[in-house]
Motif scaffolding. Structure first.
Motif, PDB file in Angstrom:
ATOM      1  N   ALA A 134      46.834  64.107  73.381  1.00  0.00           N
ATOM      2  CA  ALA A 134      46.355  63.120  72.412  1.00  0.00           C
ATOM      3  C   ALA A 134      45.162  63.662  71.630  1.00  0.00           C
ATOM      4  CB  ALA A 134      46.001  61.819  73.117  1.00  0.00           C
ATOM      5  N   ILE A 135      44.231  64.310  72.340  1.00  0.00           N
ATOM      6  CA  ILE A 135      43.055  64.846  71.648  1.00  0.00           C
ATOM      7  C   ILE A 135      43.465  65.907  70.631  1.00  0.00           C
ATOM      8  CG2 ILE A 135      40.934  66.223  71.944  1.00  0.00           C
ATOM      9  CD1 ILE A 135      40.593  64.804  74.680  1.00  0.00           C
ATOM     10  N   GLY A 137      46.385  66.100  69.234  1.00  0.00           N
ATOM     11  CA  GLY A 137      47.384  65.594  68.297  1.00  0.00           C
ATOM     12  C   GLY A 137      48.708  66.334  68.403  1.00  0.00           C
ATOM     13  N   LEU A 138      49.041  66.789  69.625  1.00  0.00           N
ATOM     14  CA  LEU A 138      50.288  67.534  69.825  1.00  0.00           C
ATOM     15  C   LEU A 138      51.265  66.718  70.656  1.00  0.00           C
ATOM     16  CD1 LEU A 138      48.936  71.123  70.640  1.00  0.00           C
ATOM     17  CD2 LEU A 138      49.777  70.222  68.448  1.00  0.00           C
TER      18      LEU A 138
ATOM     19  N   ILE B  71      55.294  58.172  75.043  1.00  0.00           N
ATOM     20  CA  ILE B  71      54.176  58.657  74.249  1.00  0.00           C
ATOM     21  C   ILE B  71      54.365  58.313  72.765  1.00  0.00           C
ATOM     22  CG2 ILE B  71      54.986  61.004  73.689  1.00  0.00           C
ATOM     23  CD1 ILE B  71      51.643  60.127  75.343  1.00  0.00           C
ATOM     24  N   ALA B 101      46.801  57.856  79.569  1.00  0.00           N
ATOM     25  CA  ALA B 101      46.079  59.096  79.278  1.00  0.00           C
ATOM     26  C   ALA B 101      45.895  59.268  77.771  1.00  0.00           C
ATOM     27  CB  ALA B 101      46.836  60.297  79.853  1.00  0.00           C
ATOM     28  N   ALA B 102      46.939  58.923  77.008  1.00  0.00           N
ATOM     29  CA  ALA B 102      46.842  59.059  75.555  1.00  0.00           C
ATOM     30  C   ALA B 102      45.740  58.142  75.014  1.00  0.00           C
ATOM     31  CB  ALA B 102      48.185  58.740  74.904  1.00  0.00           C
ATOM     32  N   MET B 103      45.573  56.951  75.624  1.00  0.00           N
ATOM     33  CA  MET B 103      44.514  56.045  75.160  1.00  0.00           C
ATOM     34  C   MET B 103      43.147  56.678  75.382  1.00  0.00           C
ATOM     35  SD  MET B 103      46.211  53.658  73.878  1.00  0.00           S
ATOM     36  CE  MET B 103      47.426  54.921  73.613  1.00  0.00           C
ATOM     37  N   GLY B 105      42.482  59.880  75.517  1.00  0.00           N
ATOM     38  CA  GLY B 105      42.336  60.977  74.564  1.00  0.00           C
ATOM     39  C   GLY B 105      42.077  60.489  73.144  1.00  0.00           C
ATOM     40  N   LEU B 106      42.785  59.441  72.735  1.00  0.00           N
ATOM     41  CA  LEU B 106      42.662  58.974  71.347  1.00  0.00           C
ATOM     42  C   LEU B 106      41.390  58.176  71.113  1.00  0.00           C
ATOM     43  CD1 LEU B 106      46.362  57.837  70.622  1.00  0.00           C
ATOM     44  CD2 LEU B 106      45.209  59.875  69.742  1.00  0.00           C
ATOM     45  N   ARG B 188      51.538  60.757  62.567  1.00  0.00           N
ATOM     46  CA  ARG B 188      50.984  60.190  63.794  1.00  0.00           C
ATOM     47  C   ARG B 188      50.987  61.225  64.901  1.00  0.00           C
ATOM     48  NH1 ARG B 188      54.881  55.791  64.690  1.00  0.00           N
ATOM     49  NH2 ARG B 188      55.612  55.540  62.578  1.00  0.00           N
ATOM     50  N   LEU B 189      50.535  60.830  66.063  1.00  0.00           N
ATOM     51  CA  LEU B 189      50.604  61.704  67.222  1.00  0.00           C
ATOM     52  C   LEU B 189      52.053  62.173  67.317  1.00  0.00           C
ATOM     53  CD1 LEU B 189      49.132  62.764  69.713  1.00  0.00           C
ATOM     54  CD2 LEU B 189      49.915  60.730  70.914  1.00  0.00           C
ATOM     55  N   ALA B 190      52.273  63.458  67.104  1.00  0.00           N
ATOM     56  CA  ALA B 190      53.643  63.968  67.052  1.00  0.00           C
ATOM     57  C   ALA B 190      54.382  63.584  68.323  1.00  0.00           C
ATOM     58  CB  ALA B 190      53.608  65.486  66.894  1.00  0.00           C
TER      59      ALA B 190
END
Ligand SMILES: Cc1cc2nc3c(=O)[nH]c(=O)nc-3n(C[C@H](O)[C@H](O)[C@H](O)COP(=O)(O)OP(=O)(O)OC[C@H]3O[C@@H](n4cnc5c(N)ncnc54)[C@H](O)[C@@H]3O)c2cc1C
Ligand SMILES: Nc1ncnc2c1ncn2[C@@H]1O[C@H](COP(=O)(O)O)[C@@H](O)[C@H]1O
Lengths: 260, 313
Positions: A134-135, A137-138, B71, B101-103, B105-106, B188-190
């Protein structure tokens, strides 16, 4: 094609673990190993390299200085070089700080695949891969029982309730693999000797362009209390009676507690 | 912002975890004077979202109703919770972990888990986890000034679903994925996509959802032995789980492996209601403190998890 395998050093399964007075895992006194689930990620990367799908395999770890030992052990299994992020400002790092630091190091290394294990043996979060993806963007390809690389795409095979899916994303990706990728190899004596000459570079936070302030003292979380678990209720043993009778006693016991 | 968000996974109907977390979020929201807000995704999420009111959700935001990799919903989830909130409860399942986890990170929010209890004390979130193979219990909280919502991974069984007569209002996230839209979008987040699906057998009872697991290992000896365990599991309303060795031997499909493949991990104390164990050698799969009860039968020739049959509670 380049893979960077993220490797965490953890206390050995058999090591006696405890917390320090500031509620951190006492890493210094416990025998440490490569996180067992990361060995599968290493194995997957090395198999891809042997198959000619990947030119270089590097390792990346964030940890105290002693983590260099884990990286040497990884290099003894195979691969080309290793990077260690170590910094006094990182003690007590939580998920967010760890992901932030690994993401910055991966940006610098720019691999086609950042490959991780599915969980660490100490904290068992299974959150680093998703947070790093996420950090950066992949795309995230998680819990693969196999990783394949072709042209400019990565594919994983991932188990579902009835079989498996093939999940695909364009490179570069962040991926994690499970213990189904194949048994990790042992380091040979030759491998151990060769590892001593392979490059191992150490980076500080400054080398990654991250300031301690940005990391909120390495954590957005803090442990406020550590205590022993509640004592277990006494064990009730059912023995010395015929199996049928024992079975019905067990069933009654469970039913009385609304467990079945 | 006093929302307590929760991830609500659907597979046709709301997953057991969605029911548990809705109940838990409603309870925490009552303590904090806020609302329980669901983030629903997966097949059937759009149609089934309102039903989450039954377990206490006041509001549900539908992130997407396709079965695309979880995701894919990260961008929609992040924009739904971006303004803060007290907590985001996520199931400690592979999908729950990925989206949680994505939350982190974002949005740069704190994460806790896997936890077995969570509460508010003086307005502060406190997460309780069993750590170091069940030898200690830690209590953690967000550090001062950390943004919200705090992401909390909750083990199965942390909350018990309680039905009420409530109803939930439903809205659709702006960037929601539907079964018709292509998941990948450069802006967006690929996102990864499923390109092939292979069925290998009949749908096994989902181990992640099972309240009772009857586990077997090498000591069970054969697929016939596992058929017997299946009978017991059926009688108890549960599912069969197996050790790696039993799955490697081909007695059960890998989908039933307990342990490290990401399905169910008793080492991580993803506690189902019960766990009956027969013929597993004492590996590190069984963490102390995980099950609410166990029935164990030792195996000759393998280091048993206990020296004789016993029932723990
Ligand atoms: C008992 C215990 C409980 C903890 N609880 C929390 C908590 O509730 N919240 C929190 O924010 N932090 C917690 N931490 C801190 C946690 O150890 C760090 O955040 C850690 O670096 C990342 O989390 P993880 O170990 O769960 O990794 P996971 O997400 O389980 O690891 C998955 C993969 O990421 C890679 N990876 C993980 N860490 C590293 C690393 N340092 N270097 C290189 N690769 C790595 C590996 O490939 C690994 O297989 C806890 C630590 C301990 C010891
Ligand atoms: N001096 C250090 N430099 C870099 N990382 C560290 C350091 N000390 C601890 N860590 C890492 O920070 C995380 C949390 O560590 P700890 O607080 O020791 O549990 C783990 O990933 C450790 O490897």
């Amino acid at each position: 094609m380049k893979i960077v395998v993220c490797v965490k050093q953890v206390p050995a399964t058999t090591a006696e673990k405890r917390y320090t007075s500031d509620f951190r895992l006492d890493r210094a006194s416990a025998e440490s190993v490569i996180n067992p689930l990361d060995e599968y990620a290493i194995e997957q990367a090395l198999r891809l390299q042997e198959a000619g799908a990947v030119e270089s395999v590097a390792y990346l770890s964030m940890g105290p200085e002693q983590t260099a030992e884990a990286l040497r052990r990884a290099l003894a299994m195979g691969g080309d070089e290793a990077y260690l992020v170590t910094d006094g400002g990182l003690g007590g790092a939580d998920l967010w700080a760890t992901a932030r630091v690994l993401a910055a190091a991966l940006d610098k290394l720019a691999p086609d695949v950042a490959l991780m294990g599915m969980a660490s043996d100490d904290a068992k979060g299974s959150l680093v891969p998703g947070a790093v993806a996420a950090i950066r963007g992949l795309p995230l390809l998680s819990y693969g029982s196999e990783l394949r690389l072709e042209d400019s795409v990565a594919r994983i095979r991932r188990l579902n309730a009835t079989g498996y899916d093939i999940i695909e994303a364009p490179l570069p990706v962040v991926a994690s693999v499970t213990d189904q990728v194949g048994e990790p190899r042992y380091a040979s004596l030759k491998g151990i000797m060769a590892a001593k000459r392979k490059p191992l570079e150490t980076w500080s936070l400054a080398d990654l362009g991250i300031s301690a302030d940005e990391l909120h003292g390495a954590a957005l979380t803090r442990v406020v209390e550590v205590r022993p678990p509640e004592p277990k209720a006494p064990t009730e043993r059912i023995e010395g009676i015929p199996p049928e009778e024992a079975a019905s006693r067990i069933a009654d016991w469970l039913a009385a507690r609304k467990l079945i | 912002m006093s929302e307590v968000f929760f991830l609500a996974e659907f597979a046709g109907t709301p997953a057991r975890s969605a029911q548990e977390l809705a109940t838990g979020a409603a309870k925490l929201a009552r303590e904090a004077g806020g609302q329980a807000v669901g983030l629903a995704y997966g097949e059937g999420a759009a149609d089934g979202a309102a039903a989450l009111g039954t377990w206490g959700a006041a509001r549900v935001i539908v992130l997407g109703d396709s079965n695309a990799p979880v995701i894919t919903h990260a961008a929609a989830a992040a924009s739904a919770i971006r303004d803060g909130g007290l907590a985001l409860l996520a199931p400690a399942t592979p999908n729950g972990r990925d989206l949680a986890a994505a939350m982190v990170g974002l949005l740069g929010v704190p994460a806790f888990g896997p936890v077995r209890a969570v509460r508010f004390e003086d307005g502060r979130l406190r997460a309780e986890a069993s750590t170091l193979q069940g030898t200690s219990v830690t209590i953690s909280e967000p550090s001062d000034g950390a943004p919200g919502p705090a992401v909390v991974l909750a083990l199965a069984g942390t909350f018990t679903p309680e039905e009420s007569s409530g109803t939930a209002s439903v809205e659709t996230a702006e960037t929601a994925e539907t079964a018709e839209t292509a998941p990948a979008d450069g802006g967006r987040l690929a996102a990864p996509r499923i390109v092939e699906s292979h069925a290998e057998g009949k749908a096994a009872v989902n181990l992640e959802e099972a309240q009772v697991i009857v586990a077997g290992g090498r000591g069970v000896g054969s697929s016939d032995g596992f058929a017997q365990l299946q009978q017991l599991a059926d009688a108890l309303g549960g599912a069969v789980g197996a050790s790696r060795a039993a799955a490697d031997a081909g007695w059960v499909p890998y989908q039933l492996q307990i342990g490290q493949t990401g399905k169910v991990d008793l080492r991580r104390h993803s506690a189902p209601g019960g766990y009956a164990d027969s013929g597993e050698c004492g590996g590190h799969q069984q963490g102390p403190g995980c099950p609410h009860w166990r029935v164990r039968r030792p195996v000759r020739g393998w280091r048993p998890v206990c020296d004789r049959p016993q029932v723990d509670r």
